[in-house]
Design an enzyme around this catalytic site. Sequence first.
Site, PDB file in Angstrom:
ATOM      1  N   SER A  16     -34.082   6.150 -22.169  1.00 11.09           N
ATOM      2  CA  SER A  16     -32.960   7.125 -22.355  1.00 11.09           C
ATOM      3  C   SER A  16     -32.138   7.148 -20.951  1.00 11.09           C
ATOM      4  CB  SER A  16     -33.652   8.667 -22.380  1.00 11.09           C
ATOM      5  OG  SER A  16     -34.662   8.795 -21.591  1.00 11.09           O
ATOM      6  N   ASN A  37     -42.838  16.101 -19.654  1.00  9.26           N
ATOM      7  CA  ASN A  37     -42.549  17.080 -20.382  1.00  9.26           C
ATOM      8  C   ASN A  37     -42.072  18.281 -19.709  1.00  9.26           C
ATOM      9  OD1 ASN A  37     -43.485  15.220 -22.334  1.00  9.26           O
ATOM     10  ND2 ASN A  37     -45.115  16.220 -23.160  1.00  9.26           N
ATOM     11  N   HIS A  62      -0.681  36.360 -41.143  1.00  6.94           N
ATOM     12  CA  HIS A  62      -0.621  35.123 -42.265  1.00  6.94           C
ATOM     13  C   HIS A  62       0.446  34.280 -41.672  1.00  6.94           C
ATOM     14  CE1 HIS A  62      -3.024  37.958 -44.856  1.00  6.94           C
ATOM     15  NE2 HIS A  62      -2.488  38.892 -44.377  1.00  6.94           N
ATOM     16  N   SER A  73       6.306   9.360 -27.366  1.00  6.70           N
ATOM     17  CA  SER A  73       6.263   8.514 -28.342  1.00  6.70           C
ATOM     18  C   SER A  73       6.611   6.985 -28.087  1.00  6.70           C
ATOM     19  CB  SER A  73       7.059   8.950 -29.687  1.00  6.70           C
ATOM     20  OG  SER A  73       7.202   7.758 -30.486  1.00  6.70           O
ATOM     21  N   LYS A 122      10.946  11.859 -28.362  1.00  5.51           N
ATOM     22  CA  LYS A 122       9.916  12.930 -28.600  1.00  5.51           C
ATOM     23  C   LYS A 122       9.266  13.273 -27.311  1.00  5.51           C
ATOM     24  CE  LYS A 122       7.487  12.631 -32.156  1.00  5.51           C
ATOM     25  NZ  LYS A 122       6.977  13.964 -32.951  1.00  5.51           N
ATOM     26  N   ASN A 139       5.534  15.181 -26.950  1.00  4.20           N
ATOM     27  CA  ASN A 139       4.660  15.962 -27.651  1.00  4.20           C
ATOM     28  C   ASN A 139       3.700  16.749 -26.806  1.00  4.20           C
ATOM     29  OD1 ASN A 139       5.675  14.489 -29.967  1.00  4.20           O
ATOM     30  ND2 ASN A 139       4.519  12.737 -29.276  1.00  4.20           N
ATOM     31  N   GLU A 183      -3.133  19.544 -28.541  1.00  2.00           N
ATOM     32  CA  GLU A 183      -3.676  19.234 -29.812  1.00  2.00           C
ATOM     33  C   GLU A 183      -4.979  18.458 -29.458  1.00  2.00           C
ATOM     34  OE1 GLU A 183       0.540  17.581 -31.829  1.00  2.00           O
ATOM     35  OE2 GLU A 183      -0.441  16.210 -30.596  1.00  2.00           O
ATOM     36  N   TYR A 219     -44.069  19.317 -27.248  1.00  2.00           N
ATOM     37  CA  TYR A 219     -42.845  18.107 -26.989  1.00  2.00           C
ATOM     38  C   TYR A 219     -43.157  17.050 -28.127  1.00  2.00           C
ATOM     39  CZ  TYR A 219     -40.020  14.453 -24.916  1.00  2.00           C
ATOM     40  OH  TYR A 219     -39.129  13.673 -24.870  1.00  2.00           O
ATOM     41  N   GLN A 230     -35.976  14.249 -26.916  1.00  2.00           N
ATOM     42  CA  GLN A 230     -35.059  13.203 -26.002  1.00  2.00           C
ATOM     43  C   GLN A 230     -33.405  13.291 -26.386  1.00  2.00           C
ATOM     44  OE1 GLN A 230     -36.541   9.806 -23.936  1.00  2.00           O
ATOM     45  NE2 GLN A 230     -35.251   8.700 -25.682  1.00  2.00           N
TER      46      GLN A 230
HETATM   47  N1  ARG Z   1     -37.065  10.676 -21.463  1.00  3.93           N
HETATM   48  C1  ARG Z   1     -37.917  11.673 -22.202  1.00  3.93           C
HETATM   49  C2  ARG Z   1     -36.768  12.880 -22.721  1.00  3.93           C
HETATM   50  O1  ARG Z   1     -35.700  12.800 -22.148  1.00  3.93           O
HETATM   51  C3  ARG Z   1     -38.682  12.446 -20.855  1.00  3.93           C
HETATM   52  C4  ARG Z   1     -39.810  13.067 -21.547  1.00  3.93           C
HETATM   53  C5  ARG Z   1     -40.894  12.006 -22.069  1.00  3.93           C
HETATM   54  N2  ARG Z   1     -42.219  12.576 -22.394  1.00  3.93           N
HETATM   55  C6  ARG Z   1     -42.991  11.671 -23.184  1.00  3.93           C
HETATM   56  N3  ARG Z   1     -43.975  12.357 -23.515  1.00  3.93           N
HETATM   57  N4  ARG Z   1     -42.794  10.758 -23.430  1.00  3.93           N
HETATM   58  O2  ARG Z   1     -37.315  13.834 -23.391  1.00  3.93           O
END
Ligand code: ARG
Length: 457
Positions: free
Chosen positions: A23, A110, A156, A277, A283, A285, A290, A317, A322
């Site tokens: 992540s 966690n 309306h 445009s 134009k 815009n 938007e 958890y 994640q």
């Molecule tokens: N990258 C994980 C998340 O964002 C961190 C926690 C990971 N915990 C675990 N038990 N694998 O949730």
Amino acid sequence: MPALWGGRFTEDTDALMWAFNASISVDQRMALVDIWGSQAYARAIQKASVLTENELTKLVSGLDVVADEFEQGTFALADKDEDIHTAVERRLGEIIGPLAGKLHTGRSRNDQVATDVRLYMLEALGHLSEMLDATCKTIVDKAAEHIDVLMPGYTHMQPAQPVRFSHWLMSYFWMLDRDRERLADLTKRVSCCPLGAGALAGNAYGIDRQALAKDLGFDDITWNSMDAVADRDMIIECLSWGAQIGLHLSRLAEDIIIWSTREFGFVHLSDRYSTGSSIMPQKKNPDSMELVRGKTGRLLANLIQIMAVCKGIPSTYDKDLQEDKEALFDTLDTLGMLLPITAGVVATMTIDADKMAAALSDELIATDIADYLVKKGLPFREAHGIVGRLVLLSEDKGVGLCSLSLEDYRSTCELFEADVQGVLSFEASVEARDTAGGTARSAVLEQITEARKRLAQ
Ligand code: ARG
């Protein structure tokens, strides 16, 4: 190098699985809050005698070096950095050696990630709160500046009754003011520190969680370790708040888009917030508005995304959680654009009072004529019917309600007298609604004063 959790594994992680699980690309923006959290945690376990004073000093200054690297943009990610927590710990080890391995005593990713997310949110919400206030202030100032401009009010999308331009604009202040209240309220629930919840069962090293929470600037602690690592409803609330702001801004944007058309011409957007445009040279815009309208789509989608992730997962958890951060960060980033862009558009747009005046047609005061008859003693329903016939008559004769003769008026009802002239103006119509929240100048000024009071609090 094996992952930090690799001790019981005999086989390498599949390469695709590694990428799937990592992540770091999303959570590296939490680097600094992760480091603050670790420094505070080090202080907490030192007080609980897990570390010596000297070890604490080394850990904290080592973490300062890592923070510097992030701030300077020199932190080098390693292939095996799975997430921001393991990346920081890996780098700390390179800098201070095996002592780095003591930092995670009694802590889990966690409670760590739950803490990081909340710290990150508190920072970001602080900035957004200022932007929201600034947008509200821009709206109030613009309304005050154009207090005397009248325009048709619509229901309306059909012309309904005359209103003040300022009154229309102030309607958006009140929507956003409720969003300000929502923010203050949800921030209380974000400001609870999960650190010390461990993986799910709490901390066995006797740390003082209240002191730790205070050290990190939280208002309170989380009171159940299993809830602490499971809870993402502070994110859901935040994304719901973000979606609500988007809904409000998208309606303001839509009004401004319509009113900036050639056909209406009530407002003109500044060149600074418009684009051209590539083929049609004439134009200009309203892309700013938007995009505010369009990006509200992702604010809604982010809320649904996080709710869908949380639905029905077992307690504490699960790795599903994640998936909470992309939606969160996207909403925070998006709001960070929508609010100042909207404020910029409102501050710089010009108001065409003549166009608005030209759009005020006589039928807008039909209700005032009915009110006139009511004041002469007629039940409103009857008055409504009489004015309906008056409208037909004016259509037959091809003249507006204000140009019909008194005889025309009296042909529909004997109660009409010469003083009916007094209600046959747009100004009289807006001024008649002088109770709080209405269109009279005094009532609009009153709400502007109340708005400024709230913004000053
Ligand atoms: N990258 C994980 C998340 O964002 C961190 C926690 C990971 N915990 C675990 N038990 N694998 O949730």
